[in-house]
Design a protein around this motif. Structure first.
Motif, PDB file in Angstrom:
ATOM      1  N   ARG A  47      -0.163   0.873  13.438  1.00 36.85           N
ATOM      2  CA  ARG A  47      -0.031   1.365  14.805  1.00 36.85           C
ATOM      3  C   ARG A  47       0.037   0.236  15.820  1.00 36.85           C
ATOM      4  O   ARG A  47       0.105   0.468  17.014  1.00 36.85           O
ATOM      5  CB  ARG A  47      -1.223   2.271  15.139  1.00 36.85           C
ATOM      6  CG  ARG A  47      -1.213   3.478  14.276  1.00 36.85           C
ATOM      7  CD  ARG A  47      -2.437   4.329  14.413  1.00 36.85           C
ATOM      8  NE  ARG A  47      -2.359   5.344  13.402  1.00 36.85           N
ATOM      9  CZ  ARG A  47      -1.645   6.468  13.525  1.00 36.85           C
ATOM     10  NH1 ARG A  47      -1.022   6.708  14.637  1.00 36.85           N
ATOM     11  NH2 ARG A  47      -1.583   7.317  12.534  1.00 36.85           N
ATOM     12  N   ASP A 104      -2.352  -1.997  16.348  1.00 36.35           N
ATOM     13  CA  ASP A 104      -3.641  -2.389  16.910  1.00 36.35           C
ATOM     14  C   ASP A 104      -4.181  -3.634  16.243  1.00 36.35           C
ATOM     15  O   ASP A 104      -5.235  -3.633  15.624  1.00 36.35           O
ATOM     16  CB  ASP A 104      -4.668  -1.264  16.755  1.00 36.35           C
ATOM     17  CG  ASP A 104      -4.168   0.003  17.372  1.00 36.35           C
ATOM     18  OD1 ASP A 104      -4.603   1.069  16.929  1.00 36.35           O
ATOM     19  OD2 ASP A 104      -3.336  -0.081  18.295  1.00 36.35           O
ATOM     20  N   VAL A 121       0.804  -1.215   0.000  1.00 35.72           N
ATOM     21  CA  VAL A 121       0.000   0.000   0.000  1.00 35.72           C
ATOM     22  C   VAL A 121       0.836   1.263   0.000  1.00 35.72           C
ATOM     23  O   VAL A 121       0.553   2.200  -0.727  1.00 35.72           O
ATOM     24  CB  VAL A 121      -0.917   0.037   1.236  1.00 35.72           C
ATOM     25  CG1 VAL A 121      -2.086   0.942   0.958  1.00 35.72           C
ATOM     26  CG2 VAL A 121      -1.383  -1.347   1.596  1.00 35.72           C
ATOM     27  N   LEU A 122       1.857   1.290   0.827  1.00 31.87           N
ATOM     28  CA  LEU A 122       2.588   2.537   0.996  1.00 31.87           C
ATOM     29  C   LEU A 122       3.855   2.583   0.168  1.00 31.87           C
ATOM     30  O   LEU A 122       4.040   3.468  -0.663  1.00 31.87           O
ATOM     31  CB  LEU A 122       2.972   2.697   2.472  1.00 31.87           C
ATOM     32  CG  LEU A 122       2.194   3.714   3.253  1.00 31.87           C
ATOM     33  CD1 LEU A 122       2.815   3.898   4.614  1.00 31.87           C
ATOM     34  CD2 LEU A 122       2.190   5.045   2.505  1.00 31.87           C
ATOM     35  N   GLU A 123       4.737   1.632   0.411  1.00 30.55           N
ATOM     36  CA  GLU A 123       6.065   1.711  -0.192  1.00 30.55           C
ATOM     37  C   GLU A 123       6.019   1.592  -1.705  1.00 30.55           C
ATOM     38  O   GLU A 123       6.897   2.096  -2.400  1.00 30.55           O
ATOM     39  CB  GLU A 123       6.983   0.650   0.413  1.00 30.55           C
ATOM     40  CG  GLU A 123       7.250   0.870   1.893  1.00 30.55           C
ATOM     41  CD  GLU A 123       7.799   2.266   2.175  1.00 30.55           C
ATOM     42  OE1 GLU A 123       8.502   2.812   1.314  1.00 30.55           O
ATOM     43  OE2 GLU A 123       7.497   2.805   3.252  1.00 30.55           O
ATOM     44  N   TRP A 136      -5.660   1.003   2.420  1.00 30.92           N
ATOM     45  CA  TRP A 136      -4.991   2.026   3.226  1.00 30.92           C
ATOM     46  C   TRP A 136      -5.560   2.082   4.642  1.00 30.92           C
ATOM     47  O   TRP A 136      -4.831   2.167   5.617  1.00 30.92           O
ATOM     48  CB  TRP A 136      -5.142   3.377   2.551  1.00 30.92           C
ATOM     49  CG  TRP A 136      -4.731   4.487   3.447  1.00 30.92           C
ATOM     50  CD1 TRP A 136      -5.522   5.199   4.287  1.00 30.92           C
ATOM     51  CD2 TRP A 136      -3.413   4.994   3.622  1.00 30.92           C
ATOM     52  NE1 TRP A 136      -4.782   6.128   4.969  1.00 30.92           N
ATOM     53  CE2 TRP A 136      -3.479   6.019   4.575  1.00 30.92           C
ATOM     54  CE3 TRP A 136      -2.185   4.675   3.046  1.00 30.92           C
ATOM     55  CZ2 TRP A 136      -2.369   6.742   4.969  1.00 30.92           C
ATOM     56  CZ3 TRP A 136      -1.084   5.398   3.443  1.00 30.92           C
ATOM     57  CH2 TRP A 136      -1.176   6.416   4.396  1.00 30.92           C
ATOM     58  N   LEU A 137      -6.850   1.989   4.724  1.00 33.92           N
ATOM     59  CA  LEU A 137      -7.500   2.025   6.023  1.00 33.92           C
ATOM     60  C   LEU A 137      -6.917   0.946   6.919  1.00 33.92           C
ATOM     61  O   LEU A 137      -6.495   1.190   8.051  1.00 33.92           O
ATOM     62  CB  LEU A 137      -8.997   1.794   5.831  1.00 33.92           C
ATOM     63  CG  LEU A 137      -9.879   2.114   7.027  1.00 33.92           C
ATOM     64  CD1 LEU A 137      -9.834   3.599   7.326  1.00 33.92           C
ATOM     65  CD2 LEU A 137     -11.318   1.669   6.755  1.00 33.92           C
ATOM     66  N   SER A 141      -8.321   1.156  -3.155  1.00 35.39           N
ATOM     67  CA  SER A 141      -7.109   1.625  -2.483  1.00 35.39           C
ATOM     68  C   SER A 141      -7.436   2.216  -1.120  1.00 35.39           C
ATOM     69  O   SER A 141      -6.663   2.067  -0.175  1.00 35.39           O
ATOM     70  CB  SER A 141      -6.344   2.623  -3.342  1.00 35.39           C
ATOM     71  OG  SER A 141      -7.212   3.449  -4.053  1.00 35.39           O
ATOM     72  N   GLY A 142      -8.572   2.846  -1.001  1.00 38.26           N
ATOM     73  CA  GLY A 142      -8.945   3.418   0.281  1.00 38.26           C
ATOM     74  C   GLY A 142      -9.064   2.374   1.371  1.00 38.26           C
ATOM     75  O   GLY A 142      -8.554   2.558   2.477  1.00 38.26           O
ATOM     76  N   THR A 161      -3.084   1.757   7.827  1.00 41.37           N
ATOM     77  CA  THR A 161      -2.880   2.785   8.840  1.00 41.37           C
ATOM     78  C   THR A 161      -3.222   2.241  10.208  1.00 41.37           C
ATOM     79  O   THR A 161      -2.488   2.406  11.172  1.00 41.37           O
ATOM     80  CB  THR A 161      -3.768   3.994   8.540  1.00 41.37           C
ATOM     81  OG1 THR A 161      -3.498   4.427   7.224  1.00 41.37           O
ATOM     82  CG2 THR A 161      -3.476   5.108   9.524  1.00 41.37           C
ATOM     83  N   ARG A 162      -4.326   1.577  10.235  1.00 46.64           N
ATOM     84  CA  ARG A 162      -4.782   1.053  11.506  1.00 46.64           C
ATOM     85  C   ARG A 162      -3.809   0.036  12.077  1.00 46.64           C
ATOM     86  O   ARG A 162      -3.436   0.090  13.248  1.00 46.64           O
ATOM     87  CB  ARG A 162      -6.127   0.362  11.271  1.00 46.64           C
ATOM     88  CG  ARG A 162      -6.743  -0.120  12.534  1.00 46.64           C
ATOM     89  CD  ARG A 162      -8.169   0.219  12.541  1.00 46.64           C
ATOM     90  NE  ARG A 162      -8.805  -0.135  13.772  1.00 46.64           N
ATOM     91  CZ  ARG A 162     -10.073   0.060  14.010  1.00 46.64           C
ATOM     92  NH1 ARG A 162     -10.822   0.610  13.067  1.00 46.64           N
ATOM     93  NH2 ARG A 162     -10.602  -0.260  15.150  1.00 46.64           N
ATOM     94  N   ASP A 194      -7.754  -4.980  16.990  1.00 46.70           N
ATOM     95  CA  ASP A 194      -8.965  -4.329  16.509  1.00 46.70           C
ATOM     96  C   ASP A 194      -9.477  -4.886  15.191  1.00 46.70           C
ATOM     97  O   ASP A 194     -10.554  -4.528  14.734  1.00 46.70           O
ATOM     98  CB  ASP A 194      -8.722  -2.835  16.344  1.00 46.70           C
ATOM     99  CG  ASP A 194      -8.459  -2.184  17.683  1.00 46.70           C
ATOM    100  OD1 ASP A 194      -7.633  -1.274  17.718  1.00 46.70           O
ATOM    101  OD2 ASP A 194      -9.092  -2.599  18.681  1.00 46.70           O
ATOM    102  N   LEU A 216     -12.839  -4.132  13.062  1.00 49.05           N
ATOM    103  CA  LEU A 216     -12.753  -3.367  11.825  1.00 49.05           C
ATOM    104  C   LEU A 216     -13.533  -4.022  10.698  1.00 49.05           C
ATOM    105  O   LEU A 216     -14.147  -3.354   9.862  1.00 49.05           O
ATOM    106  CB  LEU A 216     -11.276  -3.257  11.432  1.00 49.05           C
ATOM    107  CG  LEU A 216     -10.919  -2.282  10.337  1.00 49.05           C
ATOM    108  CD1 LEU A 216     -11.368  -0.873  10.704  1.00 49.05           C
ATOM    109  CD2 LEU A 216      -9.414  -2.316  10.106  1.00 49.05           C
TER     110      LEU A 216
END
Lengths: 227, 227, 227, 227
Positions: free
Chosen positions: A185, A187, A125-127, A177-178, A173-174, A181-182, A190, A194
């Motif tokens: 951290r 978590d 997702v990020l890199e 990403w969600l 993609s959203g 990000t979650r 969760d 989710l």
DNA sequence: GATGAATGAGCATTCATTCAT
DNA sequence: GATGAATGAATGCTCATTCAT
């Protein structure tokens, strides 16, 4: 360390060959897994080849035997993460199930995967955004694949028709990403909470709020029963 | 180029000093705006200091007068984008409005901002991930600020209580990413369509589907009327 | 160290500029001269960029300000050596003299140049063979230039017509090599002896043995008289 | 591929051993011939050990059985080319012939050899310059050997006495270079034309123009008759 | 103060050589 | 003995930062 996929084919008989080929494949997976972590922890740009070989416990020369260079290494890492996720979904989701069931179940698998291997998820997702041209192309292709699946949902409910053209791309993609990000951290616990939220975002645009709710509840019961 | 915020205080009378301080502040904003674009277009890592001074039309020495180094430059760029967005919201949103109205309106402003200045948005959402420790810290802090605002929504509706601890963090970064991905593709026109969808995701968990719908409709009417 | 050409234009008046531009050109010539020696002593391939910067007393960054890379450095060194030699010949040889006189005198100048700067000569003749594509192309072009001059000798004597097509190419490179090998051994004093021998090889094919002898004797007398 | 010399001694009787030793020697010659081509085509520096083992169809381990390393390989290649050329001359030239005849015939053989095997010639003349210290030493030694032979010509004619000390060194390497440059261009057909020219350069300094001419004409007639 | 030329540490990559199998 | 996978030192090059002018 980012987990390995189970060796795929294992029906071979001849001993010497197996051992050789299998050990090589295993080594390859180890190396890719280690590189996944290095890339995820440092970022594509900041990760040096020295970091990678230190992480993967291979030599400089070994690195360039496996990969054409740093970018190629990243692309292979990316591909492996995607392949592992796809394989998981392929195994878990019944191919003849209807779209809503596939979407619901697939979402669950993806979330579980991301919860287990947040670093791998970060790669995809990020890199991938800073991993060079090839990596960007793969990222785009992967998002399009997911979007293509989602788009099939337009035929399922009466709400599909009014959606904007690129709606699925954003959703695809959203959502990933969600998760990222979650989970980044830490978590991981969760993830369970989710899942319904994410699945709802996936289903509602196509099925409407009511039927989405129904489908989710059904899936949830089935999941609970299967435990 | 990424737009400048209007000079903030301007009630001063003495001419020479004003002119001096104002010109410096203006220059500073110009430089930061130019650097925003360079970072957004090339990515944090790939952008060289030479790129930055070329884009900002300052000298090498000037760059190190303004900034402690490349990372500091990025952090200041990041801070400025956030500050500009916050300023816009501060100006637009009535401070004594209730939470739902603030959330609805703030969301609209944010989406409009991202639609106008996709490069600035990219800085905050994407490049911050590779912009060094300090940048990551600021990113986290910003997300937490947004999350803190959202969290106040728990007092508003009857649904807030059952939400998971970190729910707001996910929502905050997830939404921004949604914007970013969408806008990065150049679909600036869709921003208008996107807004209700996003606002719904923000409000529903706290207000429930029905009241969220109400609030949105009211805001929409008000917006239409104000034109 | 390989000697510098005298600064060319020097009629400028304005002080600051002169000083700046002149010092830069001087520095450039110093660097090229130093690189000439490093390439000549170590060979193109074996010379590392570190060797070059050590020899030229510039920094790594300075090297890449001057040159695009190691190969570019070599090509510039090659070009400079050729340019200096050509300049010497241009200055010394009367442009309206006949071919035989030009050839005789040019040969003398070349031999003297090679005697003075054997390392520079080595660059052109030997190292150019391993200095990359561009260097090879320059070498070919230079040899062709010399050959083109020699070829004009075919019109001078009755013997020119029967010479093979590529005769001049062989002569051109062969002669320079002859010089190089001889001088690389440090026998710079022999250059004086070498000259008549070389000139003879150049002239005879075109003029025949007798006239070649005449021309050489005349040139020798003139040279002696001019002292 | 660069040709092999005929196996030298072959008078042995015992079959197994012969076969073993002969096959090894044959293999050795094959390997050296292949390496000659690789070095000539790529240049000493650019040729990698991998290129060499690919060209010679031996394994990495095999390479280090044959040679101590890359430089040793080059030196052996160099030595073999020189040995083959010497052997050809030894076979062709009558040992009791006078100097002039030996020089004339030897020159012809050398030119023919270079015409047949330009790559081998390139090794000796060009690549030896970049083949490391040992190779340079061998190059020097070989040139000195040729020069030593030439020097014996000083006793033959009345002109030898006035020649400069190192005259023969220049002639020796200059001539080989002349061949090399010419043949590198692919003008193998010209070798026939080249021979009288070269032989003349060799003989004249010692015998004078007239006797050189005589000797050459005689050799030419003999050669024609022997066909 | 302002400038931009100079610095040199750090990086990706290659390849001669070794040694476990 | 034969093989070729593994090693890691060495190299060309970039670019953030400094400092003489």
């Amino acid at each position: 360390m980012t987990q390995l996929p189970p060796a795929l084919a294992s029906g071979s008989v001849e001993k010497g060959r197996i051992s050789r080929a299998a050990r090589e494949e295993e080594r390859r997976q180890q190396v890719l897994a280690a590189c996944t972590d290095v890339f995820a922890k440092r970022g594509y740009q900041a990760a040096t080849v020295e970091n990678l070989i230190a992480g993967a416990k291979i030599s400089m020369g070994g690195f360039y035997k496996f990969f054409e260079g740093k970018e190629d290494c990243f692309v292979q890492v990316f591909d492996r993460v995607v392949a592992v996720a796809q394989e998981r979904i392929r195994i878990a989701v019944a191919p003849d199930a209807n779209w809503a069931a596939q979407a619901t179940f697939g979402t669950r698998i993806l979330i579980e995967f991301a919860a287990e291997q947040p670093l791998a998820a970060k790669i995809v997702v990020l890199e991938a955004q800073t991993g060079g041209e090839e990596a960007l192309a793969r990222y785009g292709a992967t998002v399009r694949e997911v979007a293509a699946f989602l788009r099939r949902g337009r035929d399922e409910g009466k709400f599909g028709g009014r959606l904007p053209e690129n709606f699925e791309d954003s959703t695809a993609s959203g959502l990933v990403w969600l998760l990222q990000t979650r989970l980044a951290r830490g978590d991981l616990g969760d993830a369970e909470d989710l899942y319904p939220q994410v699945a709802k975002v996936v289903l509602e645009p196509y099925l409407g709020a009511d039927r989405a709710q129904q489908v989710l509840r059904a899936a949830s019961d089935e999941h609970a029963a299967s435990r």
